[in-house]
Every structure is written in structure tokens, then in C-alpha cells.
Design an enzyme around this catalytic site. Structure first.
Site, PDB file in Angstrom:
ATOM      1  N   GLU A   1       0.190   1.244  -5.734  1.00  0.00           N
ATOM      2  CA  GLU A   1      -0.176   1.106  -7.159  1.00  0.00           C
ATOM      3  C   GLU A   1      -1.643   1.444  -7.405  1.00  0.00           C
ATOM      4  OE1 GLU A   1       1.947   1.107  -9.212  1.00  0.00           O
ATOM      5  OE2 GLU A   1       3.540   0.557  -7.838  1.00  0.00           O
TER       6      GLU A   1
HETATM    7  C1  LIG Z   1       4.835   0.498   1.774  1.00  0.00           C
HETATM    8  C2  LIG Z   1       4.522   1.471   0.681  1.00  0.00           C
HETATM    9  C3  LIG Z   1       5.239   1.429  -0.491  1.00  0.00           C
HETATM   10  C4  LIG Z   1       4.992   2.350  -1.508  1.00  0.00           C
HETATM   11  N1  LIG Z   1       5.764   2.349  -2.634  1.00  0.00           N
HETATM   12  C5  LIG Z   1       5.653   3.378  -3.515  1.00  0.00           C
HETATM   13  C6  LIG Z   1       6.591   3.544  -4.588  1.00  0.00           C
HETATM   14  O1  LIG Z   1       7.490   2.736  -4.768  1.00  0.00           O
HETATM   15  N2  LIG Z   1       6.467   4.631  -5.391  1.00  0.00           N
HETATM   16  C7  LIG Z   1       5.488   5.562  -5.215  1.00  0.00           C
HETATM   17  O2  LIG Z   1       5.446   6.516  -5.967  1.00  0.00           O
HETATM   18  N3  LIG Z   1       4.572   5.432  -4.225  1.00  0.00           N
HETATM   19  C8  LIG Z   1       4.634   4.370  -3.368  1.00  0.00           C
HETATM   20  N4  LIG Z   1       3.742   4.243  -2.340  1.00  0.00           N
HETATM   21  C9  LIG Z   1       2.670   5.210  -2.219  1.00  0.00           C
HETATM   22  C10 LIG Z   1       1.294   4.636  -2.544  1.00  0.00           C
HETATM   23  O3  LIG Z   1       1.186   4.381  -3.908  1.00  0.00           O
HETATM   24  C11 LIG Z   1       0.259   5.594  -2.001  1.00  0.00           C
HETATM   25  O4  LIG Z   1       0.270   5.473  -0.587  1.00  0.00           O
HETATM   26  C12 LIG Z   1      -1.121   5.360  -2.554  1.00  0.00           C
HETATM   27  O5  LIG Z   1      -1.168   5.682  -3.915  1.00  0.00           O
HETATM   28  C13 LIG Z   1      -2.197   6.134  -1.829  1.00  0.00           C
HETATM   29  O6  LIG Z   1      -1.841   7.478  -1.663  1.00  0.00           O
HETATM   30  P1  LIG Z   1      -1.948   8.129  -0.203  1.00  0.00           P
HETATM   31  O7  LIG Z   1      -1.261   7.249   0.748  1.00  0.00           O
HETATM   32  O8  LIG Z   1      -1.529   9.539  -0.291  1.00  0.00           O
HETATM   33  O9  LIG Z   1      -3.483   8.042   0.156  1.00  0.00           O
HETATM   34  P2  LIG Z   1      -4.630   9.053  -0.347  1.00  0.00           P
HETATM   35  O10 LIG Z   1      -4.476   9.307  -1.794  1.00  0.00           O
HETATM   36  O11 LIG Z   1      -4.695  10.201   0.573  1.00  0.00           O
HETATM   37  O12 LIG Z   1      -5.927   8.129  -0.157  1.00  0.00           O
HETATM   38  C14 LIG Z   1      -6.538   7.932   1.123  1.00  0.00           C
HETATM   39  C15 LIG Z   1      -7.893   7.234   0.904  1.00  0.00           C
HETATM   40  O13 LIG Z   1      -8.728   8.066   0.100  1.00  0.00           O
HETATM   41  C16 LIG Z   1      -9.146   7.368  -1.068  1.00  0.00           C
HETATM   42  N5  LIG Z   1      -9.155   8.305  -2.203  1.00  0.00           N
HETATM   43  C17 LIG Z   1      -8.239   9.232  -2.526  1.00  0.00           C
HETATM   44  N6  LIG Z   1      -8.625   9.887  -3.638  1.00  0.00           N
HETATM   45  C18 LIG Z   1      -9.788   9.359  -4.014  1.00  0.00           C
HETATM   46  C19 LIG Z   1     -10.691   9.604  -5.088  1.00  0.00           C
HETATM   47  N7  LIG Z   1     -10.451  10.538  -6.019  1.00  0.00           N
HETATM   48  N8  LIG Z   1     -11.812   8.861  -5.166  1.00  0.00           N
HETATM   49  C20 LIG Z   1     -12.054   7.887  -4.270  1.00  0.00           C
HETATM   50  N9  LIG Z   1     -11.249   7.611  -3.234  1.00  0.00           N
HETATM   51  C21 LIG Z   1     -10.136   8.340  -3.107  1.00  0.00           C
HETATM   52  C22 LIG Z   1      -8.130   6.252  -1.264  1.00  0.00           C
HETATM   53  O14 LIG Z   1      -8.694   5.165  -1.982  1.00  0.00           O
HETATM   54  C23 LIG Z   1      -7.776   5.909   0.174  1.00  0.00           C
HETATM   55  O15 LIG Z   1      -8.737   5.028   0.685  1.00  0.00           O
HETATM   56  C24 LIG Z   1       3.957   3.296  -1.340  1.00  0.00           C
HETATM   57  C25 LIG Z   1       3.212   3.316  -0.163  1.00  0.00           C
HETATM   58  C26 LIG Z   1       3.503   2.439   0.851  1.00  0.00           C
HETATM   59  C27 LIG Z   1       2.722   2.530   2.137  1.00  0.00           C
END
Ligand SMILES: Cc1cc2nc3c(=O)[nH]c(=O)nc-3n(C[C@H](O)[C@H](O)[C@H](O)COP(=O)(O)OP(=O)(O)OC[C@H]3O[C@@H](n4cnc5c(N)ncnc54)[C@H](O)[C@@H]3O)c2cc1C
Length: 621
Positions: A442
Site C-alpha cells: 500500500e
Molecule cells: C506480501 C505482499 C502483498 C502484496 N499485496 C499486493 C496487492 O494485493 N496488490 C498489489 O497491487 N500489490 C501488492 N503488493 C505489492 C506492493 O504494494 C509493492 O511491493 C510495493 O508497492 C513496493 O513495490 P516494489 O516491491 O516493486 O518495490 P519498489 O517500488 O521497487 O521499491 C523499492 C524501494 O525503493 C523505494 N522507492 C521506489 N520508488 C521511489 C521513489 N520514487 N522515491 C523514493 N523511494 C522510492 C521504495 O520506498 C522501496 O524502499 C504486495 C506485496 C507483498 C510483498
């Protein structure tokens, strides 16, 4: 079964003595409710949670989910919980009665859910369904409501939220799932969604997935995103289930925690026939999904608070039972009796830190939820906007501050247990593993901080932030002349002033073109703001507690300046012990944690830009 989920006395204190949510019953919207009815609902929630939901917490972790021939199976014990949860109408508390809900104030639904959230792996199934159903209620056509909403409200069918893709995590607008128009007004989807919570399971016969995708030819970025309803089984005109839709669960993720929650990788349209219906209008996907995301952000905050509460109550019980070492007052005597570890100053420090954080986070979540009800039930437009504004400002704090502090509370619980806490035979390591995800999904804490600084502080030219500071000021004014509280009120006012100055400092920096300064310091600012709000809410609680405690002591003729008499009074009265505990928690937090606000402010004001100045090559050789 013993309740180690949450302190029901504290819950009622926050709801009825501090926030006085029963005043809502005077509003026409909630006039059929009463304090007795609210009490009854909480008692029922507690019963279901303690007797049915809590016992499945370990099952969920040990058994986990499994994928067999394209179908996901959840832990067996979740089935009975799900049935009881749906039969009790817990997923429909805030829906109007004419669609099968109870029309409860939002804050009461949050308080009731607070009993279930500790088992987030379980609650994710009905929780996501409720959010998805709400989207359809708000944005669906009459036909869509009839086809999907009614069955989702009862829990017969489930829902999810499908945003994330391998290359579109935080940056949702980069998604590449495509939607192709069909002459009949429907669409066909093609793409991959990852990490989808409750993406498939065997709790319901159908699952309706709201999916973000880009219609072919639409612009890149968030502007070009639309949202679609994608049912697992297509629904015939008579409501019966038709063919299985063209998408597959490719795998379920192996996770660190919440093993009972199925986190799925979904491949849509491998055979070119993934049926989808537009929800709302084309290119409005992000706006529409934001409704669900905002609700989910509060829900994730409750996960942080609830995990912290669960961990704290377990640690407290353990600390009262575990004998180790002698009292510090007898440390030279090897024959001195062994004492429970709660008698050791460092363990007491950890417990009081946990207590003050748990109780301030609970107050924050309930306060923010009450803003929703105030906004909905106010008739005056200025008041409506004020409560909406405060809610908007508080949402990233509820999500990020609470999930991060919640995690630290769960980690501290392990420390209280010592080596046993690190072992899976004891419950606290699971609580910590389950909680970690709250600061990631989220919108990560980093993304929440950017939202706070970039969108919420400047909202209405800073008026919403100022309205929140105004509410803090009212509490300070009320208690700044009160014996035993004046000192605490002064500290809270100083911290709030520093927070206000920081807001101006960020605005000035951005105005001067140095927008990187607020961006680099957004997360420290968010945590600092969380602490100021926690200090404020604890001061408020201490004030209410003192108003109750003084007359109790007066009735018994207790001399408050006599420590022995006071100790005897506290140990002889549950109420007195509770109120004295509220005052002690507030004092501890305001004296020991709140000073961290000044340190953060000093660091931000130093304008140090090391985080940007260090070369990427210099992070490690
Ligand atoms: C158990 C689990 C359940 C989930 N459930 C759902 C679901 O039901 N539906 C759904 O759609 N998604 C779901 N997700 C996905 C989740 O919302 C994402 O993992 C999350 O939004 C982060 O995206 P990412 O993992 O690609 O990390 P990234 O976006 O690659 O981020 C990696 C790091 O970089 C930082 N970062 C990235 N962009 C920026 C920026 N512009 N400025 C500053 N910092 C930044 C982040 O804060 C983080 O620390 C789930 C994930 C997990 C692990």
C-alpha cells in the site's frame, strides 16, 4: 481462552472516555445507535476474535497456502473463521442497511476490526473483498452492482486489488497490462500482475479482481490508466457462474510472514480471452483505485497497531511469569530470591515504551477514523472540509509511522523474551515476521513520506496541516494550567511549534527552488510528526485519566503525596491502576520519546545533503 489481542479497557477508554464517539449517536445518520449497542458489537467481536480467529494464527503460519492444478488452497482452519466472519456481517459493518450492511460509524467498524486484524493473513481475504465491493458500490453501473456487489457484501464472493507488476511497484503508472476494446463494450486484458494478496483461494466460489491496465493507444503514465473488473468465473445474466476466465495463478510467493495469505502471481490473457469490464470511466483508474488505496492505508495502519498490541500483551504476560535474576535492590546477595523479569528496570523500560506506543497508535487510528465520520455527518461545509483535511494529513502517518513503530514494538517484544523470543516455539517471532510487510505494501514508508510532504502539507495552502496543529493547541490549552499536566502540556506545545516551523521551513526551501531538502528529509519529518501526534494524544489521555483518577482518590481519602498510600490505593482498584497507567505512559513518552523531535528538527535544519552528495561508487568499495 485468554485475551492477549488488545486491552479492551483501553479500547473503551479511547472510544468513549477520550473521543466520546457515542456523541455520533446524536447525528441523524447514526441516531439508531447507542453506547449499549456499540458495547455489544465490541463484545461480539472480541468473542469471535479470541475464540475463533486468534487460535488460527499459528495454523496460518505453519500450514500456509498451496497451489494445486491452478487452484490455491488456504489453511483449513480459515474456512470456519471465514464462515463465522461473514455470517456475523463483519465485512459489511459500514454499508447501508438496505444493501445488507449495518450502517455503523466508520470508527466503530475500525474498533471492531481491531479485534481481527492481529491475524492479518486471515483478515486479508474478507478485508480486500470489502474494499473491492466498496469500489463497485461507488463507481459501478447498476448492472455491475447487481451482478457483483450484492454477493461481495455477504462474503459469498471475494475481491482483490491488482496494481503491481514486475516493473511497476511504487511507480504504478509504468504498468504494461493492456486492455483491448471489444465491439460489445467489454475488454480483453493481457499482462502480468504480481504480489496479489488473496489473488486466488478456495474460500469463495468466485473472486472479482479490480485490475489496473492501459487501454491500447492511451497515454503513458498514471493519466492513461483505467480500471477493470475481471471475474475469476464469468457471471451469466441469471447470476449463475459461466466459464472460467482466461487467467492463471502462475505461483504463490514464498514469504517471510503472513503465510496464510495467498500472495499470487497472475497471468492474464495468455489465450487472448481474458474478459474484463470497465469500472467507471476510461483513464480514471488511478482516481478510482485511490478510494481503495486510502481505505487500505488506514487498514494497514491498524495492522501495525494490532501487531504491536499483540506483541506487547504477550511480552507483558511473559515478563510477569519469567523468573530470572534477583531484584536490583539485592544485587549483592546471591541468596536473594529470583524475581519475575518485569522487576528489572531495563525490562520495565521496554514495556513502558511499548505500552505508550501501542496506546498512542490506537488513539491515532481511532481519531483518524472518527474524522471520516465527522466529515460524513457534518452538515456545515467548512467543518466537513476541516475533518477531511485532517484525515488526509493523518493518512500517511497512520500508514507509515504506525507500521514502522508497530514493527519496532514487535521486535522489542522479542527482546523482552530473550532467547526464547527468537525461537518459533514462542509466538513473538511470528508476530514480527507477519508485521514487517505493513511498511511495504500500500505504498512503502518512503512513498508515504513523499505524499505527506509533497501533497498533504501543502493541501489547501497548508490549511489542513494548520487545522491539525490547531486541534493539538486546544488540548494543550486545556491542560496547561492543570497540576501534574502543565509540564507535559508545555513539552507537547514546544514539539508542535517545532513541527509547525519545520512545515514552514520546507515550504520556504521549496519556494527557493531547493525542493530536494524536503524530499531528502521527508521520512525523518514523517516520523517526527508521528511522535508529536502521539505525544498530543497521550497528553489528552492523561488529562482524561486525571479527571477520573482524582475523584476516585478523593472518595477514598488518599493522600496523593504519600507514596505508600498511593501504592496501596492503585493496587486495590482496577480503575485507579488503569488511569494511573495512562498517566504514567503519557509522562514516559513525553519526557523520554518526544525530545527526539528536537534532534530531528536540528538535523533537518542543518541542511546537510550527504544523502545526495555521496557518489554511488562511494557507498561500498
Ligand atoms: C506480501 C505482499 C502483498 C502484496 N499485496 C499486493 C496487492 O494485493 N496488490 C498489489 O497491487 N500489490 C501488492 N503488493 C505489492 C506492493 O504494494 C509493492 O511491493 C510495493 O508497492 C513496493 O513495490 P516494489 O516491491 O516493486 O518495490 P519498489 O517500488 O521497487 O521499491 C523499492 C524501494 O525503493 C523505494 N522507492 C521506489 N520508488 C521511489 C521513489 N520514487 N522515491 C523514493 N523511494 C522510492 C521504495 O520506498 C522501496 O524502499 C504486495 C506485496 C507483498 C510483498
Amino acid at each position: 481462552m485468554t485475551n492477549l489481542i488488545l486491552d479492551e479497557r483501553d479500547q473503551k477508554f479511547v472510544l468513549f472516555e477520550m473521543l466520546e464517539v457515542d456523541n455520533l449517536c446524536e447525528k441523524p445518520r447514526y441516531e439508531e445507535f447507542s453506547t449499549e449497542l456499540f458495547d455489544m458489537i465490541l463484545a461480539e467481536a472480541q468473542k469471535l476474535a479470541v475464540n475463533e480467529v486468534f487460535p488460527t494464527l499459528v495454523d496460518g503460519d505453519r500450514e500456509g497456502c498451496r497451489l494445486e492444478e491452478g487452484q490455491v488452497y488456504v489453511p483449513k482452519s480459515f474456512h470456519r473463521c471465514y464462515k463465522l466472519y461473514c455470517e456475523g456481517g463483519w465485512g459489511a459493518m459500514t454499508y447501508p442497511q438496505d444493501v445488507g450492511g449495518q450502517g455503523l460509524p466508520y470508527v466503530m467498524s475500525v474498533a471492531a476490526k481491531d479485534w481481527f486484524v492481529h491475524n492479518f493473513a486471515f483478515l486479508a481475504y474478507p478485508g480486500l473483498s470489502e474494499g473491492a465491493a466498496h469500489l463497485i458500490e461507488t463507481y459501478g453501473t447498476e448492472e455491475q452492482k447487481k451482478r457483483y456487489f450484492e454477493k461481495m457484501v455477504t462474503g459469498e464472493w471475494a475481491g482483490t486489488m491488482c496494481l503491481t507488476e514486475p516493473n511497476a511497484g511504487s511507480d504504478v503508472g509504468s504498468l504494461s497490462t493492456k486492455a483491448m476494446r471489444r465491439p460489445d463494450g467489454t475488454y480483453r486484458l493481457q499482462g502480468t500482475k504480481i504480489f496479489i494478496t488473496a489473488g486466488d483461494h478456495d474460500l469463495t466460489e468466485n473472486i472479482i479482481h479490480p485490475v489496473l491496465a492501459r487501454i491500447e493507444g492511451d497515454p503513458p503514465g498514471t493519466k492513461g490508466v483505467s480500471i477493470f473488473l475481471v471475474p475469476k468465473y464469468l457471471v451469466n445474466d441469471d447470476g449463475s457462474l459461466g466459464r472460467k476466465n482466461d487467467f492463471e495463478v502462475a505461483k504463490i510467493e514464498e514469504k517471510m510472514g503472513i503465510h496464510g495469505s495467498s500472495t499470487c502471481l497472475l497471468n492474464f490473457g495468455d489465450n487472448g480471452d481474458c474478459y474484463a469490464e470497465l469500472l467507471g470511466e476510461e483513464q480514471q483508474g488511478m482516481k478510482i483505485m485511490f478510494q481503495m488505496m486510502n481505505e487500505a492505508r488506514i487498514a494497514v495502519g491498524i495492522q501495525g497497531e494490532s501487531s504491536a498490541s499483540l506483541a506487547y500483551l504477550h511480552a507483558l504476560q511473559y515478563a510477569k511469569e519469567r523468573l530470572q535474576g534477583s531484584s536490583i535492590t539485592q544485587f549483592k546477595d546471591p541468596q536473594a530470591p529470583r524475581v519475575p523479569i518485569i522487576q528489572h528496570p531495563d525490562v520495565r523500560r521496554m514495556l513502558l515504551w511499548m505500552k505508550s506506543n501501542v496506546e498512542s497508535m490506537r488513539a491515532l487510528l481511532y481519531y483518524a477514523s472518527l474524522c471520516v465520520d465527522r466529515e460524513m455527518s457534518e452538515e456545515d461545509e467548512v467543518q466537513k472540509e476541516k475533518w477531511l483535511g485532517i484525515l488526509e494529513v493523518l493518512t500517511p502517518i497512520c500508514k507509515a509511522y504506525v507500521s514502522d513503530i508497530g514493527f519496532r514494538v514487535t521486535e522489542t517484544a522479542i527482546q523482552v523474551y530473550g532467547g526464547y523470543g527468537y525461537c518459533s516455539e514462542y509466538p513473538v517471532e511470528q508476530i514480527m515476521r507477519d508485521e514487517k510487510i505493513a511498511s511495504i505494501y500500500e505504498g512503502t514508508s518512503g512513498i508515504q513520506a513523499l505524499d505527506l510532504v509533497g501533497r498533504k502539507l501543502p493541501r489547501k495552502n497548508g490549511a489542513s496541516f494548520m487545522a491539525l496543529l490547531g486541534e493539538i493547541g486546544k488540548t494543550v490549552k486545556k491542560y496547561k494550567e492543570v497540576n501534574n499536566l502543565a509540564d507535559l502540556a508545555g513539552h507537547v506545545q514546544d514539539a508542535a511549534n517545532t513541527l509547525g516551523e519545520m512545515g514552514l521551513f520546507f515550504a520556504q526551501s521549496a519556494g527557493e527552488g531547493n525542493f530536494l531538502l524536503p524530499v531528502c528529509n521527508a521520512y525523518p519529518f514523517l516520523m517526527m510528526m508521528g511522535k508529536v501526534i502521539a505525544g498530543w494524544l497521550l497528553l489528552w489521555q492523561a488529562g482524561v485519566a486525571k479527571e477520573k483518577l482524582d475523584p476516585l482518590a478523593g472518595e477514598k481519602g488518599v493522600d496523593q503525596s504519600d507514596p505508600a498510600a498511593w501504592k496501596q490505593f492503585i493496587s486495590g482498584s482496577k480503575d485507579a491502576a488503569f488511569y494511573a497507567g495512562k498517566m504514567a505512559g503519557a509522562r514516559y513518552f513525553i519526557k523520554n520519546v518526544l525530545p527526539e523531535v528536537e534532534a530531528t528538527a536540528a538535523a533537518i535544519k542543518s541542511k546537510d545533503m550527504s544523502v545526495m552528495e555521496i557518489a554511488e561508487e562511494s557507498f561500498a568499495s
